[in-house]
Design an enzyme around this catalytic site. Structure first.
Site, mmCIF file in Angstrom:
data_model
loop_
_atom_site.group_PDB
_atom_site.id
_atom_site.type_symbol
_atom_site.label_atom_id
_atom_site.label_comp_id
_atom_site.label_asym_id
_atom_site.label_seq_id
_atom_site.Cartn_x
_atom_site.Cartn_y
_atom_site.Cartn_z
ATOM 1 N N GLY A 168 29.417 92.947 -36.520
ATOM 2 C CA GLY A 168 28.312 93.792 -36.974
ATOM 3 C C GLY A 168 28.331 95.150 -36.284
ATOM 4 O O GLY A 168 29.099 95.389 -35.354
ATOM 5 N N LYS A 169 27.470 96.043 -36.752
ATOM 6 C CA LYS A 169 27.431 97.389 -36.185
ATOM 7 C C LYS A 169 27.070 97.360 -34.702
ATOM 8 O O LYS A 169 27.699 98.011 -33.881
ATOM 9 C CB LYS A 169 26.413 98.257 -36.942
ATOM 10 C CG LYS A 169 26.945 98.731 -38.293
ATOM 11 C CD LYS A 169 25.977 99.663 -38.999
ATOM 12 C CE LYS A 169 26.593 100.125 -40.328
ATOM 13 N NZ LYS A 169 25.636 100.957 -41.100
ATOM 14 N N GLY A 195 19.162 90.002 -29.308
ATOM 15 C CA GLY A 195 18.491 91.115 -29.973
ATOM 16 C C GLY A 195 18.366 90.901 -31.465
ATOM 17 O O GLY A 195 17.985 91.821 -32.197
ATOM 18 N N THR A 196 18.699 89.712 -31.911
ATOM 19 C CA THR A 196 18.586 89.368 -33.329
ATOM 20 C C THR A 196 17.172 89.634 -33.825
ATOM 21 O O THR A 196 16.208 89.269 -33.159
ATOM 22 C CB THR A 196 18.939 87.872 -33.509
ATOM 23 O OG1 THR A 196 20.286 87.685 -33.085
ATOM 24 C CG2 THR A 196 18.766 87.433 -34.960
ATOM 25 N N TYR A 201 13.304 93.140 -29.244
ATOM 26 C CA TYR A 201 13.667 93.767 -30.513
ATOM 27 C C TYR A 201 14.134 95.203 -30.300
ATOM 28 O O TYR A 201 14.562 95.863 -31.233
ATOM 29 C CB TYR A 201 12.488 93.741 -31.486
ATOM 30 C CG TYR A 201 12.143 92.359 -31.970
ATOM 31 C CD1 TYR A 201 13.143 91.543 -32.509
ATOM 32 C CD2 TYR A 201 10.852 91.862 -31.892
ATOM 33 C CE1 TYR A 201 12.850 90.257 -32.955
ATOM 34 C CE2 TYR A 201 10.560 90.582 -32.334
ATOM 35 C CZ TYR A 201 11.565 89.781 -32.871
ATOM 36 O OH TYR A 201 11.276 88.508 -33.315
ATOM 37 N N ASN A 202 14.018 95.709 -29.071
ATOM 38 C CA ASN A 202 14.414 97.092 -28.814
ATOM 39 C C ASN A 202 14.966 97.218 -27.403
ATOM 40 O O ASN A 202 14.197 97.193 -26.432
ATOM 41 C CB ASN A 202 13.217 98.046 -29.026
ATOM 42 C CG ASN A 202 13.662 99.490 -29.024
ATOM 43 O OD1 ASN A 202 14.646 99.843 -28.384
ATOM 44 N ND2 ASN A 202 12.933 100.331 -29.744
ATOM 45 N N PHE A 203 16.276 97.361 -27.292
ATOM 46 C CA PHE A 203 16.917 97.412 -25.981
ATOM 47 C C PHE A 203 17.132 98.849 -25.480
ATOM 48 O O PHE A 203 17.825 99.052 -24.498
ATOM 49 C CB PHE A 203 18.265 96.681 -26.023
ATOM 50 C CG PHE A 203 18.140 95.188 -25.964
ATOM 51 C CD1 PHE A 203 18.213 94.528 -24.744
ATOM 52 C CD2 PHE A 203 17.918 94.444 -27.108
ATOM 53 C CE1 PHE A 203 18.100 93.143 -24.674
ATOM 54 C CE2 PHE A 203 17.797 93.057 -27.053
ATOM 55 C CZ PHE A 203 17.884 92.395 -25.840
ATOM 56 N N HIS A 205 12.452 110.127 -38.807
ATOM 57 C CA HIS A 205 13.645 109.304 -39.032
ATOM 58 C C HIS A 205 14.374 109.785 -40.282
ATOM 59 O O HIS A 205 13.807 110.515 -41.092
ATOM 60 C CB HIS A 205 13.263 107.829 -39.207
ATOM 61 C CG HIS A 205 12.905 107.147 -37.918
ATOM 62 N ND1 HIS A 205 11.611 107.143 -37.421
ATOM 63 C CD2 HIS A 205 13.656 106.458 -37.019
ATOM 64 C CE1 HIS A 205 11.589 106.470 -36.273
ATOM 65 N NE2 HIS A 205 12.815 106.033 -36.000
ATOM 66 N N LYS A 246 15.307 105.323 -44.074
ATOM 67 C CA LYS A 246 14.365 104.388 -43.451
ATOM 68 C C LYS A 246 13.222 104.130 -44.413
ATOM 69 O O LYS A 246 12.606 105.046 -44.927
ATOM 70 C CB LYS A 246 13.822 104.955 -42.147
ATOM 71 C CG LYS A 246 12.963 103.964 -41.371
ATOM 72 C CD LYS A 246 12.637 104.474 -39.978
ATOM 73 C CE LYS A 246 11.729 103.506 -39.220
ATOM 74 N NZ LYS A 246 12.397 102.238 -38.911
ATOM 75 N N THR A 304 8.439 101.225 -33.863
ATOM 76 C CA THR A 304 8.350 101.776 -32.510
ATOM 77 C C THR A 304 7.080 102.613 -32.345
ATOM 78 O O THR A 304 6.412 102.551 -31.310
ATOM 79 C CB THR A 304 9.591 102.630 -32.209
ATOM 80 O OG1 THR A 304 10.750 101.801 -32.339
ATOM 81 C CG2 THR A 304 9.550 103.199 -30.809
#
Lengths: 224, 224, 224, 224
Positions: free
Chosen positions: B16-17, B77-78, B102-104, B133, B137, B144
């Site tokens: 994955g990305k 982080g899934t 959910y946000n690293f 953004h 999106k 966030t």
């Protein structure tokens, strides 16, 4: 103490730019000026709840006398105080509350607190400060930029721009390989300082005797 | 643990990305990938010091099996985990350290901490959030932006702009009559998240078993 | 005409906020006010080189009389002029130069010119406008934001923020998949308008009779 | 020519970072690469409508041969060309269209045009440039900052910040006593350049033979 209470104020340096700004702002809350002093000018009509001094070091003796005469706490933003001046203020603070600061802008003091507490989170990030002021400002970098850098406790390059009529902008930039965080402060006018002075005055009125900085005012404001 | 240590990693969702970004970034530190999993792909050559999962909820059972088989901590982080998924992760955390977020992105988590701690300093200021953004999106306001608003514990208007290729910008603006304070975060690329994932991996390797969020990683990073 | 020339001015609305700002700014160039009018106040001591009107539509008849009496050109920034008012000004412009505008800020007019000339360069870019004003401003979006959008000749979303004491900020954002271009204007204070008014006054003094907008002032200023 | 047309491209330097970015971007329009060259690599399957060279000066002879062989126009972004290289390109431009530029980012070229046309409007304003780039960038100020300053035709202080992973930000600030105008450009990624290269390729395909810069591409794009 609610900011909506009316205050009886003493104002030393009442004709100066900050003096006039303070009167203009305080008046919107119904505050009255029962003691007003400037070079060759005295208006003394009642005991002030607090005395505010934005004048010059030469006026300090007289200011201290008034504080003692009326048992009034003092908020002082006079610049250029020397060691002896500060010693005299600390002596006064054994009798009344004294709040002394060179910068009463609420926001810039909040930014300093943020940098002090969160600076270490950015230890692995690059950092820089950009400050922009009007073209009449002679010193560079600004005293505030230096203060902000010191609050981080690390060395940072500071870029100083002097253009037009910008009242005062400070931006702290942090970046790592994937993100940028910017914290910026813009002073819109002298009003910024008047707001902080009134907050300090309300603090001083109900504080115990002692020597305080604006930081104490700020921290107190969020604990009540 | 120094960020310069080399890690033996497991990587679920390696095609994955985010998987590719993680491999690209980790490799610059000399890390090796001893377990790599994606749909129809398995490379298992050694015990991983830590397993990283950026795949999808359907892979969770298998991921948990690998964690148990190797007694490896997990960084996950899934997105789109449901209650049952989270319950299973909490169950796993009785055996190994599990870091779930959910946000690293390090910076956005720092900004959140700042707002949580300093939000009340701005109680008498007006506030607003602007988030920008890219035009692909679909949701607005961004998750966030909502998280940042919640961390302030007050209502704020959020303006959402969708233009071009902007990866992600969030600005919180506070203003009173005399000052403006802006705190802004710009994500430059997916690299932002890879940096945080590696920080979380190093944290997980030496943490006690238990269930952690990125906040724990962040706070730990400044206490050592 | 050099901006350092001294002007004999007429000032209609001399007690208003803009009137006072104009006097304060013009005085720094040694200009004198030989005709000053406000509600219940007249000071008429000499022929003015130019008459400046920042008052209200009700004063228009009197202002036009003064322009005719002294053969003085007019700079008028009065808001709320109706069709009939404008017709009367156009009639006056057959005898003297008349500069009429609702916004004398030099910079905002420059930004408008930029958008008019370069808007089509951004045809394939996404665009948006963000405008920030103090919390006392009642209309949203601001008239200036609408003017800027119109000068682009395309539809753009406008985000309006109302916070604290921000005097006036307008930002036009363009972005495609790889770049962002932002053009922003910040008004620092009423001084912004006084600067433009004096530029217009110097223009009017030497212009042929006729009806002009601030655009003519602006374009003339770079062709000499 | 519509940007939705598919192109048969030649690509010299097809393995380099820009080469790969160009292929990735062009492919989204259905373009095909019928001639691909890099060190030790040749793929030649058809006549290209246009040849794109982002390699190095040593490849120039070979590139020119291909242009002549196929009568293909050229878009060249190779850096470090010397006088002789440029002379050879000008010679080639007697047979085919040649577009040569060191910066194919559309937005930065638009900003340059704006500054060239509107710089004199800011003659009485103070000015400054701030440019921010990642910490791997060695030169300061950036070549782009110098180009922007030159397009203004006046001296301006340039502040250079080197932090983290910022891809490239340039801000020109103008201020007088009452206003601030900022024009800023942010490059989000290499994609910025690929967009401009494709625009140049479409221009070259239908241009008369001759030597062109990106400015010609830009101006042509708004006249059709």
């Amino acid at each position: 103490m609610s900011e909506n209470v009316s205050i009886r104020c003493g104002l030393i340096g009442c004709m100066g730019k900050m003096g006039q700004e303070i009167r203009g702002y305080f008046t919107t809350f119904g505050d009255r000026f029962v003691l007003e002093i400037d070079k060759g000018f005295i208006n003394e009509s009642d005991r002030p709840d607090v005395i505010i001094d934005f004048s010059n070091p030469a006026a300090l003796d007289s200011t201290i006398e008034f504080c003692k005469k009326y048992d009034s706490p003092l908020v002082i933003g006079t610049t250029g105080l020397n060691e002896e001046n500060l010693a005299r203020l600390k002596d006064l603070s054994k009798s009344v509350a004294v709040v002394q600061s060179y910068n009463f802008a609420d926001g810039i003091n909040i930014v300093r607190e943020i940098l002090e507490m969160f600076g270490r989170y950015f230890d692995n990030w690059d950092g820089a400060i950009v400050e922009i002021h009007h073209n009449q400002k002679k010193d560079a970098p600004s005293g505030t930029a230096i203060m902000l850098k010191n609050s981080l406790g690390r060395e940072l390059p500071i870029s100083s721009l002097r253009v037009g009529g910008v009242f005062g902008e400070h931006t702290i930039i942090f970046s790592n390989a994937g993100e940028v965080v910017r914290i910026s402060h813009t002073a819109l006018s002298r009003r910024a300082f008047a707001i902080g002075v009134r907050k300090a005055a309300l603090f001083a009125i109900q504080a115990e005797k002692g020597f305080y900085s604006y930081r104490d005012v700020l921290r107190n404001s969020v604990n009540h």
